[in-house]
Design a protein around this motif. Structure first.
Motif, mmCIF file in Angstrom:
data_model
loop_
_atom_site.group_PDB
_atom_site.id
_atom_site.type_symbol
_atom_site.label_atom_id
_atom_site.label_comp_id
_atom_site.label_asym_id
_atom_site.label_seq_id
_atom_site.Cartn_x
_atom_site.Cartn_y
_atom_site.Cartn_z
ATOM 1 N N PRO A 16 1.310 -1.199 0.234
ATOM 2 C CA PRO A 16 0.349 -0.183 -0.052
ATOM 3 C C PRO A 16 0.606 1.124 -0.054
ATOM 4 O O PRO A 16 0.468 2.516 -0.243
ATOM 5 C CB PRO A 16 -0.931 -0.190 1.158
ATOM 6 N N ASP A 94 1.790 -4.973 -11.274
ATOM 7 C CA ASP A 94 1.781 -3.667 -11.524
ATOM 8 C C ASP A 94 1.279 -2.973 -12.608
ATOM 9 O O ASP A 94 0.451 -2.207 -13.320
ATOM 10 C CB ASP A 94 1.679 -3.145 -10.797
ATOM 11 N N GLU A 184 1.810 6.884 -13.251
ATOM 12 C CA GLU A 184 0.328 7.673 -13.947
ATOM 13 C C GLU A 184 -0.570 6.177 -13.129
ATOM 14 O O GLU A 184 -2.042 6.258 -12.992
ATOM 15 C CB GLU A 184 -0.146 8.977 -14.442
ATOM 16 N N LEU A 187 -1.258 4.006 -10.955
ATOM 17 C CA LEU A 187 -1.313 4.689 -10.324
ATOM 18 C C LEU A 187 -3.180 4.645 -10.389
ATOM 19 O O LEU A 187 -4.141 4.355 -8.551
ATOM 20 C CB LEU A 187 -0.746 6.551 -9.102
ATOM 21 N N LYS A 188 -3.578 5.439 -11.020
ATOM 22 C CA LYS A 188 -5.114 5.358 -11.468
ATOM 23 C C LYS A 188 -5.861 3.807 -11.176
ATOM 24 O O LYS A 188 -6.913 3.796 -10.381
ATOM 25 C CB LYS A 188 -5.148 5.947 -12.665
ATOM 26 N N ARG A 189 -4.673 3.165 -11.720
ATOM 27 C CA ARG A 189 -5.809 1.755 -11.575
ATOM 28 C C ARG A 189 -5.727 1.148 -10.163
ATOM 29 O O ARG A 189 -7.204 1.050 -10.026
ATOM 30 C CB ARG A 189 -4.843 0.779 -12.608
ATOM 31 N N LYS A 190 -5.010 1.117 -9.262
ATOM 32 C CA LYS A 190 -4.862 1.346 -7.883
ATOM 33 C C LYS A 190 -6.320 1.440 -7.110
ATOM 34 O O LYS A 190 -7.109 1.022 -6.755
ATOM 35 C CB LYS A 190 -3.830 1.505 -7.177
ATOM 36 N N LYS A 191 -6.774 3.128 -7.975
ATOM 37 C CA LYS A 191 -7.428 3.673 -7.410
ATOM 38 C C LYS A 191 -8.795 2.830 -7.990
ATOM 39 O O LYS A 191 -9.468 3.383 -6.718
ATOM 40 C CB LYS A 191 -7.535 5.554 -7.549
ATOM 41 N N MET A 192 -8.942 2.951 -8.879
ATOM 42 C CA MET A 192 -10.061 2.730 -9.916
ATOM 43 C C MET A 192 -10.545 1.029 -8.512
ATOM 44 O O MET A 192 -11.486 0.680 -8.597
ATOM 45 C CB MET A 192 -10.414 2.518 -11.032
ATOM 46 N N LYS A 194 -9.583 -0.221 -5.831
ATOM 47 C CA LYS A 194 -10.298 0.127 -4.117
ATOM 48 C C LYS A 194 -11.469 1.220 -4.605
ATOM 49 O O LYS A 194 -12.271 0.329 -3.464
ATOM 50 C CB LYS A 194 -9.184 0.820 -4.195
ATOM 51 N N HIS A 195 -11.795 1.591 -5.467
ATOM 52 C CA HIS A 195 -12.889 2.622 -4.900
ATOM 53 C C HIS A 195 -13.991 0.333 -5.131
ATOM 54 O O HIS A 195 -14.846 0.557 -5.171
ATOM 55 C CB HIS A 195 -12.955 3.305 -6.606
ATOM 56 N N ASN A 198 -14.936 -0.705 -2.200
ATOM 57 C CA ASN A 198 -15.256 -0.453 -1.367
ATOM 58 C C ASN A 198 -16.639 -0.739 -1.971
ATOM 59 O O ASN A 198 -17.708 -0.766 -1.079
ATOM 60 C CB ASN A 198 -14.634 1.254 -1.381
#
Length: 201
Positions: A16, A94, A184, A187-192, A194-195, A198
């Motif tokens: 993380p 990744d 970039e 990071l964008k994929r990790k956020k997606m 995670k979203h 959730n």
């Protein structure tokens, strides 16, 4: 430089804190993958021999004025008999870096088949792809736009973040902006991811 192939696929735990990102470099034989790896590692051009198995190096890349990130980069041999092994290395990656020799248009169809095959495997669905159109130091090299057309990049899955970048292992041009873009996208994929996780809770 080429290590012998082992049965052990790289095992990276999800970090993380993003201390180190796992990236796999693939592409046809003679595309310049190993030369690109050592240009990044040593900041100089290294003439290499064909990779029989894989090379792996930790590379520090600056991604912002005061921020660096470590990429654990796996460079896997591209000879036809080794390509079925790619998926062992890309299983928990990744990001993918797909290298093509932009000065060899006659092999673009073969490269296109391999690019589409590896990005469509179930484990690689949505993994960001940086396409490096290598050998831009040569007059005969196809432009990035031409390479994108020949590889039918627009036909890749809509969920696959991708970016095509011209580069040269000889003089290093294009590598820094390409890796920044890959970071970039990761990071964008990790956020997606995670979203979405959730949202399902």
């Amino acid at each position: 430089m080429g290590n012998q192939l082992t049965d052990i696929a790289p095992n990276t735990s999800f970090l993380p804190s993003f201390q180190s990102l796992h990236v796999v470099v693939i592409g046809l034989d003679s595309a310049g993958k190993t030369s690109l790896l050592y240009r990044l590692k040593l900041k100089e051009f290294v003439k290499t021999i064909p990779t029989k198995g894989f090379n792996t190096e930790k590379i520090k890349v600056s991604v912002a004025p005061s921020r660096s990130i470590n990429f654990q980069v796996w460079d896997v041999g591209g000879q036809e008999k080794l390509r079925p092994l790619w998926k062992s290395y890309t299983r928990r990656t990744d990001g993918l870096v797909f290298v093509v020799d932009a000065a060899e248009p006659e092999r673009m169809e073969e490269a296109k088949v391999e690019l589409h095959r590896i990005t469509r495997t179930s484990e690689n669905q949505g993994v960001p792809v940086l396409i490096l159109a290598n050998k831009q130091d040569r007059d005969s090299a196809a432009s990035v736009g031409e390479v994108e057309k020949l590889l039918a990049v627009h036909e890749l899955s809509a969920c696959t973040l991708r970016h095509a970048q011209g580069c040269s292992a000889v003089d290093g041009r294009g590598l820094q902006p390409g890796l920044e873009k890959l970071y970039e996208m990761i990071l964008k994929r990790k956020k997606m991811v995670k979203h979405n996780r959730n949202r399902k809770r």
